[in-house]
Design a protein around this motif. Sequence first.
Motif, PDB file in Angstrom:
ATOM      1  N   UNK A  85      36.622  35.897  49.655  1.00 32.54           N
ATOM      2  CA  UNK A  85      36.204  35.926  48.248  1.00 32.54           C
ATOM      3  C   UNK A  85      37.111  35.076  47.370  1.00 32.54           C
ATOM      4  N   UNK A  86      36.492  34.159  46.627  1.00 37.55           N
ATOM      5  CA  UNK A  86      37.139  33.389  45.579  1.00 37.55           C
ATOM      6  C   UNK A  86      36.195  33.352  44.383  1.00 37.55           C
ATOM      7  N   UNK A  87      36.759  33.327  43.206  1.00 45.07           N
ATOM      8  CA  UNK A  87      35.907  33.211  42.028  1.00 45.07           C
ATOM      9  C   UNK A  87      36.402  34.073  40.894  1.00 45.07           C
ATOM     10  N   UNK A  88      35.477  34.414  40.005  1.00 43.15           N
ATOM     11  CA  UNK A  88      35.812  35.143  38.786  1.00 43.15           C
ATOM     12  C   UNK A  88      35.211  36.545  38.809  1.00 43.15           C
ATOM     13  N   UNK A  99      40.340  34.679  41.132  1.00 38.52           N
ATOM     14  CA  UNK A  99      40.902  34.951  42.470  1.00 38.52           C
ATOM     15  C   UNK A  99      40.752  33.714  43.343  1.00 38.52           C
ATOM     16  N   UNK A 100      41.827  33.339  44.063  1.00 40.48           N
ATOM     17  CA  UNK A 100      41.722  32.331  45.118  1.00 40.48           C
ATOM     18  C   UNK A 100      42.327  32.903  46.405  1.00 40.48           C
ATOM     19  N   UNK A 101      41.917  32.334  47.545  1.00 42.30           N
ATOM     20  CA  UNK A 101      42.518  32.712  48.826  1.00 42.30           C
ATOM     21  C   UNK A 101      43.751  31.838  49.007  1.00 42.30           C
ATOM     22  N   UNK A 102      44.896  32.424  48.735  1.00 36.32           N
ATOM     23  CA  UNK A 102      46.158  31.674  48.748  1.00 36.32           C
ATOM     24  C   UNK A 102      46.617  31.371  50.174  1.00 36.32           C
ATOM     25  N   UNK A 103      46.391  32.313  51.085  1.00 36.78           N
ATOM     26  CA  UNK A 103      46.759  32.096  52.500  1.00 36.78           C
ATOM     27  C   UNK A 103      45.887  32.990  53.377  1.00 36.78           C
ATOM     28  N   UNK A 104      45.705  32.566  54.623  1.00 37.92           N
ATOM     29  CA  UNK A 104      45.004  33.398  55.601  1.00 37.92           C
ATOM     30  C   UNK A 104      45.409  32.987  57.008  1.00 37.92           C
TER      31      UNK A 104
END
Length: 848
Positions: A85-88, A99-104
């Motif tokens: 999930x990324x977005x507002x 929200x952003x996916x900073x690491x995975x």
Amino acid sequence: MSLTKYNQKRNFKETKEPHGKVSRSESKLIFVVQKHAASHLHYDFRLEMDGVLKSWAVPKGPSLNPDDKRLAMMVEDHPYSYKDFEGNIPKGNYGAGNVIVWDNGTYEPAEESNLTPEKQLLADLKKGHLRIILKGKKLKGNFSLVKLKGKEDNAWLLIKKEDQHSDKKDVTLKNKSVISRRTLESLEKENNLDAVNKKVSPTKNAVKKNKPIAFIKPMLASLSDKPFDDEDWVFENKFDGYRTIAVCNDHDVELFSRNKISFTSNFKIIAEDLEKIDHNVVLDGEVVVEEKSGRSDFQLLQNYLKTGKGKLKYYVFDILNLDGNDITKLSLLERKELLKMLLEKYKFTNVFYSEHIQEKGINFFDQALKKKSEGIIAKRASGSYAADRRSKDWLKIKISQAEEAIIIGITEPRNSREHFGALLLGQYENSTLKFIGKCGTGFTQTTLKELYEKFSPYFVDESPLDEKPALRDKIQWIKPKFVCQVKFAEWTQDNHLRQPVYLGLRSDKNAKDVVFSRDIVKPEKEIATKKKTPMKKEIQNTDKSEKDYDLKLGKVTLHLTNQNKIYFPDDQITKGEIVNYYNEVSDLILPYLKDRPQSMNRFPNGINGPSFYQKDVDEDKIPDWLKTKKIFSESNNADIDYLICNDKATLLYMANLGCIDINPWNSTIKRIDNPDWVVIDIDPSEDDFKEVVKVALAVKEVMNGFDAPCYCKTSGASGLHVYIPLDGKYDYDTVKIFAEILAHEVHQKLPDSTSLERSIKKRNGKIYIDYLQNRKGQTLAAPYSVRPKPGATVSTPLEWSEVDDKLTPQQFTIKNVLKRFEKKGDLWAPVIGKGIDMKAILKKTQTI
């Protein structure tokens, strides 16, 4: 059942977050870290276990430095599908923000076991100590998650263990998403643009419902002598053309000069270009014709008006109204962002967005020098649009010397010249027309003839000047009607133009508006570095003034009475000095009075005489130009006619009634039930101002913890006022609850010196944190208001760096504050700007 709480907290009709369903990886367990700008920026650390993502909020973010022990607050389980999930998350929803996916990556237990990896991890989780190996793009190696005993049930520590992946560098500086490569800031900007695009892209039916919008007189710039660098300012090109206001209503476009002279037929090609806009808007810009190098040239524009040769360009630098919404109160950068997105929707031929740069004014000016352009304009980035007013928030910094001048006469032609020899030029100074020189160059034979024919019907026998200029020429005087543009070498010491050259007539200018403009505004940073700043204008000595006199303000004539009456006996300060002070600060104080009911605190015989509050004004006994508003009063059980102070005339009328201090409501008549700010009134029982300062700083500390701004001013009496901007988003009941919570937080920090008791006897000498000022109808002295205290103290906005042990409530008076206000400008402006997210803060106070 573990996802029940997750689902209960979310409204999936509004948020794009995935529904809570159990799911698993096919092989290795995954982890994800999401960077989340909610009410507070934090990182969500998630580990896949048992078909869900076990989740922790890490305020400072993960670290690769073993010395860092990061607090991690365990939150509700999230669904496996949340990993991407990324977005507002829209406002009003749980966790609202970007929200952003900073690491995975994948992860596994750090120690071998007879159990499967997942069962081992679940057992360790239950024990409160996870030892894991992360295999991510940014986070690698051994980590521990340790539950804190004796703390909240959900408090853990995230710790990097020493290994080959340890690093003391701040890994959070790698700030891009590992999925989209976007930063959180760029995502936020995209979401803001989407929101604005929705605003500027209503349905056709919605546009039709909008009422037509009207011409707005433009904001004018003051003159500054040299460029400067300042991060709070932006810089634009100064165009050499006609200032033009475009009013677009349902594809019907009208173009006007700053004085509402129609330009529509002259600039028809631009009007037709603007007809593409399917919104009702008011735009502000400049119409020019450019040389091949791209430099605008006023003479080329003059030639276009005569011959039609050249390409007209309309550079738009501001937007004042959008579909009936007045947006002049938005900051300059907000307005320009909205303008740019609006113009980018259409393919124009002759209409262009006027670009700007931030901070680097000196370099921008140097570039303008190389291009030989007209100059640059400096604009305060946070400033609102001051319609029909010359403001120091806009500064024009000229390269070429050019002036507008009134043609007041012509001299007799000599030798082979026909029609006339030179133009006599003037400008107004304090409503008096002054001679500023004569101009004999820049004409062609055709121009001489055309001008003479224009002037002939307006020949007069007497000079329009009060003083006769020292000229030997035979002069034909002209009624001061025509305005021209001239360039020149410099101003002489006797305030005449040296070597002026005629450029053309200005049909857009009114002669009365052409004023002597050598009063130059200094850049703020230059003023701040000087040890002594000359006072803009000392308060008038009313000992020499008339007792009663009439003051004309626009269309209103104000009768001022008893100006020599002593209001402050110990300081011999008169009523006239109070009136003069409010005359000087009217531009500063009026934004905080506009549309607000006034509770008038009247001292007809000065501070030692009896005083009384007047809320209800008798409309039959006041001038008909005053504005009032009926508002129901619960205590009176009747409607009360409150005075509304929206202009200088009303402000001075109140001062003339004996209103030494000015006390507006916290809300306006437009949103009477929603205050524009939270007020914390810090009221000492004893004269220990250092303790008052400590309380104000404690308020700031609490607000800093919420990542929310607050602003401090002296009360002008014995205390301090701290205001928190709201922008009218919440009602009085909600605001009072918030103020009470805030007061309790401050009291807990300073229990020995503060009190929440209203009764003075019960306070035992402690400082009262008054949050009850946030009730409907309550008032406090406005910023810049005089107070009925010895010395004529002033309620003065402060920088937080000034709130220290050196601060005293008596140090700001009408005798010294004008210098300060000239130097610092309006420190209180953010209070009526963007409001805080109170609901997010209230949620935080309940959960952390």
